[in-house]
Write an enzyme that holds these catalytic residues in place. Structure first.
Site, PDB file in Angstrom:
ATOM      1  N   ARG A  33       1.285  -1.030   0.033  1.00 15.65           N
ATOM      2  CA  ARG A  33      -0.168  -0.089  -0.125  1.00 15.65           C
ATOM      3  C   ARG A  33       1.082   1.333   0.188  1.00 15.65           C
ATOM      4  NH1 ARG A  33      -2.721  -4.221   1.912  1.00 15.65           N
ATOM      5  NH2 ARG A  33      -4.646  -4.347   2.264  1.00 15.65           N
ATOM      6  N   GLY A 101      -1.298 -11.598  -5.001  1.00 18.25           N
ATOM      7  CA  GLY A 101      -3.021 -12.120  -5.260  1.00 18.25           C
ATOM      8  C   GLY A 101      -2.924 -10.247  -4.592  1.00 18.25           C
ATOM      9  N   SER A 174     -12.669  -9.940   2.464  1.00 15.34           N
ATOM     10  CA  SER A 174     -11.695  -9.642   1.965  1.00 15.34           C
ATOM     11  C   SER A 174     -10.981  -8.362   2.139  1.00 15.34           C
ATOM     12  CB  SER A 174     -11.914 -10.068  -0.268  1.00 15.34           C
ATOM     13  OG  SER A 174     -11.037  -9.476  -0.295  1.00 15.34           O
ATOM     14  N   ASP A 326      -4.076 -15.538   7.335  1.00  9.72           N
ATOM     15  CA  ASP A 326      -2.874 -15.908   7.163  1.00  9.72           C
ATOM     16  C   ASP A 326      -2.329 -16.881   8.084  1.00  9.72           C
ATOM     17  OD1 ASP A 326      -3.128 -14.648   4.198  1.00  9.72           O
ATOM     18  OD2 ASP A 326      -2.392 -13.166   5.143  1.00  9.72           O
ATOM     19  N   LYS A 353      -6.196 -19.002  -1.485  1.00  5.60           N
ATOM     20  CA  LYS A 353      -4.544 -18.915  -1.487  1.00  5.60           C
ATOM     21  C   LYS A 353      -3.718 -18.880  -2.255  1.00  5.60           C
ATOM     22  CE  LYS A 353      -6.850 -16.074   2.242  1.00  5.60           C
ATOM     23  NZ  LYS A 353      -6.658 -14.616   1.876  1.00  5.60           N
ATOM     24  N   ARG A 357      -4.779 -24.104   0.771  1.00  8.42           N
ATOM     25  CA  ARG A 357      -3.924 -24.273   1.711  1.00  8.42           C
ATOM     26  C   ARG A 357      -4.984 -25.030   3.623  1.00  8.42           C
ATOM     27  NH1 ARG A 357      -1.800 -17.646   3.569  1.00  8.42           N
ATOM     28  NH2 ARG A 357      -0.350 -18.143   1.969  1.00  8.42           N
ATOM     29  N   ARG A 402       3.469 -19.629   3.463  1.00  4.94           N
ATOM     30  CA  ARG A 402       3.533 -19.595   4.314  1.00  4.94           C
ATOM     31  C   ARG A 402       2.624 -21.046   4.787  1.00  4.94           C
ATOM     32  NH1 ARG A 402       2.990 -14.222   5.953  1.00  4.94           N
ATOM     33  NH2 ARG A 402       2.269 -13.108   4.770  1.00  4.94           N
TER      34      ARG A 402
HETATM   35  C1  S3P Z   1      -3.638  -9.361   2.069  1.00  8.08           C
HETATM   36  C2  S3P Z   1      -5.205  -9.948   2.227  1.00  8.08           C
HETATM   37  C3  S3P Z   1      -5.835 -11.125   2.531  1.00  8.08           C
HETATM   38  C4  S3P Z   1      -4.404 -11.798   3.264  1.00  8.08           C
HETATM   39  C5  S3P Z   1      -3.188 -11.655   2.067  1.00  8.08           C
HETATM   40  C6  S3P Z   1      -3.006  -9.823   2.651  1.00  8.08           C
HETATM   41  C7  S3P Z   1      -4.370  -7.976   1.779  1.00  8.08           C
HETATM   42  O1  S3P Z   1      -6.696 -11.449   1.223  1.00  8.08           O
HETATM   43  O2  S3P Z   1      -4.858 -13.053   2.729  1.00  8.08           O
HETATM   44  O3  S3P Z   1      -2.598 -12.194   2.079  1.00  8.08           O
HETATM   45  O4  S3P Z   1      -2.696  -6.902   1.867  1.00  8.08           O
HETATM   46  O5  S3P Z   1      -5.147  -7.067   1.807  1.00  8.08           O
HETATM   47  P1  S3P Z   1      -8.064 -12.091   1.694  1.00  8.08           P
HETATM   48  O6  S3P Z   1      -8.325 -10.339   1.044  1.00  8.08           O
HETATM   49  O7  S3P Z   1      -8.238 -11.969  -0.133  1.00  8.08           O
HETATM   50  O8  S3P Z   1      -8.270 -11.917   2.652  1.00  8.08           O
END
Ligand code: S3P
Length: 450
Positions: A33, A101, A174, A326, A353, A357, A402
């Site tokens: 971010r 992701g 999410s 996580d 994920k 997982r 992880r």
């Molecule tokens: C994250 C949100 C989570 C998490 C990922 C980091 C983020 O994912 O699992 O490691 O930085 O917004 P989800 O939004 O798919 O839950």
């Protein structure tokens, strides 16, 4: 896998006791971010403590491709000269987000309301993950997406030339989806409203406020209602990234699993939307002490001391899942060394994920001699007590950092070594894992089978 695609097996040998100070890397969520928001304001954002893992470095590259100047000025120190809200340039080539992701989903949101087209890809793990959760809401702003079947990458997004603000209820818990919608909302005129039924990590909201956006959060009967006023003038920031609680989970775990251990993890982020694991471990009887609790850069931070002690299995409340999403892989490893059953429910998001997982942990733990039960959205681990896990197995890491680290940590506490077939993915979030664990006294080798 390494950047060259060659699997890197690693074996954890029974070790201990483990002790010392564990300086874990910067928070992955906040690092992504920082770069993206830095790129979305005019002027210079300075970042210290940035996670220099592959995931975040891929986001840095992507921000350069969209026109920002991003440079490293020292270890963990970075400078971003941004282009402003709505100022992204169209990238010349394909944006490769590697394993991340978070990177790809947040960037897709950020570019979705700008009049440019970009094509995204990633590694085999990322290219198998669902992207409809992003393309559905960005379509409401006016963006278009064409990807592979099942809404998977590679995918091209045509940003909206005349974006409209949206009112969107996130259908699954999410933070990535919530954040993508908020980042898209930045360049839409008027108010974008995002509603989440369950609170997920709120770094985007905190950081947008810090960069000067008008953003409010209200708790209502529908859930958290977040309202962002579009087209703000963002102001560059100096950001000190706290250490990642999700990375801290690994040295905490080894301290709790290996008799006689005592580990201090300084400066970790303890945002309540991230700290669910620590509450869970305390309910299991873990000896955790939070020292020097303070606020840094708008985030609660403390030094965490973890000491060995026997643990008891518990039922983890389903409502806690978003605040520790996580951490279920490492919790399931810890649960294998606890006494009695640990039941984890409400965790179906784990199936999409970096790997599935639930399946990855269940198969690996079974190979290590642990009994597991699973359903679509739950997992139960039958703990064997301290020193009770046989080990002596090779577990698949499935391109998932992880999963790799969870089995390696279990290997320090098992009767026989545990190998992961590929520790390469660890570099995405915790490039110093091996050095840090070794410094605590843990035994790792690059041999297969120890
Ligand atoms: C994250 C949100 C989570 C998490 C990922 C980091 C983020 O994912 O699992 O490691 O930085 O917004 P989800 O939004 O798919 O839950």
């Amino acid at each position: 896998m390494s950047a060259h695609g060659t699997p890197q097996p690693m074996t954890a040998l029974p070790s201990g006791p483990l002790s010392g100070i564990a300086d874990v890397p910067g928070d992955k969520s906040i690092s992504h971010r920082s770069l993206i928001l830095g790129a979305m304001c005019v002027g210079e954002t300075r970042i210290t403590g940035l996670l220099e893992g592959d995931d975040v470095l891929d986001t840095a590259k992507a921000m350069r491709a969209f026109g920002a100047e991003v440079e490293q000025t020292g270890p963990g120190e970075w400078r971003v000269r941004g282009v402003g809200v709505g100022g992204f340039a169209e990238p010349d080539g394909v944006i490769d987000c590697g394993n991340s992701g978070t990177g790809v989903r947040l960037i897709m949101g950020a570019m979705a309301t700008q009049p440019i087209t970009a094509t995204f890809t990633g590694d085999a793990s990322l290219n198998s993950r669902p992207m409809a959760r992003i393309t559905d809401p960005i379509a409401l702003f006016g963006a278009q997406a064409v990807g592979r079947s099942g809404g998977r990458l590679p995918m091209t997004i045509v940003g909206a030339a005349d974006p409209v603000p949206v009112n969107y209820t996130v259908p699954m818990p999410s933070a990535q989806v919530k954040s993508a919608v908020l980042l898209a909302g930045l360049n839409a005129p008027g108010q974008t409203v995002v509603i989440e039924k369950e609170a997920t990590r709120d770094h985007t909201e905190r950081m947008l406020a810090g960069f000067g956006a008008e953003i409010t959060t209200e708790q209502t009967s529908e859930g958290r209602v977040i309202t962002l006023t579009g087209q703000p003038e963002l102001t560059p920031q100096d950001i000190a990234v706290p250490r990642d609680p999700s990375s801290a989970a690994f040295p905490v775990a080894v301290a709790l699993m290996v008799p006689g251990s005592d580990v201090l993890i300084p400066n970790i982020g303890l945002n309540p939307t991230r700290a669910g694991l620590f509450a869970t471990l305390q309910e299991m009887g873990a000896d955790l002490t939070f020292q020097n609790e303070r606020t840094e850069g708008g985030e609660p931070v403390a030094d965490l001391r973890a000491r060995y002690g026997p643990l008891q299995g518990i039922e983890v409340p389903a409502h806690r899942a978003p605040s520790m999403i996580d951490e279920y892989p490492i919790l399931s490893a810890i649960a294998a060394t606890a006494n009695g059953r640990t039941v984890m429910t409400g965790i179906k998001e784990l199936r999409v994920k970096e790997s599935d997982r639930i399946d990855a942990m269940a198969r690996g733990l079974e190979a290590c001699g642990v009994t597991i039960e699973e359903t679509e959205d739950s997992m139960t681990v039958h703990g064997l007590g301290q020193g009770g896990v046989p080990g002596g197995a090779t577990c698949e890491s499935r391109l998932d950092h992880r999963i790799a680290m969870s089995f390696l940590c279990l290997g320090f506490a098992a009767k026989k070594p545990i190998t992961v077939d590929d520790a390469g993915p660890v570099a995405t979030s915790f490039p110093i894992f091996e050095a840090l664990m070794t410094a605590l006294g843990a035994k790792l080798t690059h041999e297969h089978g120890g």
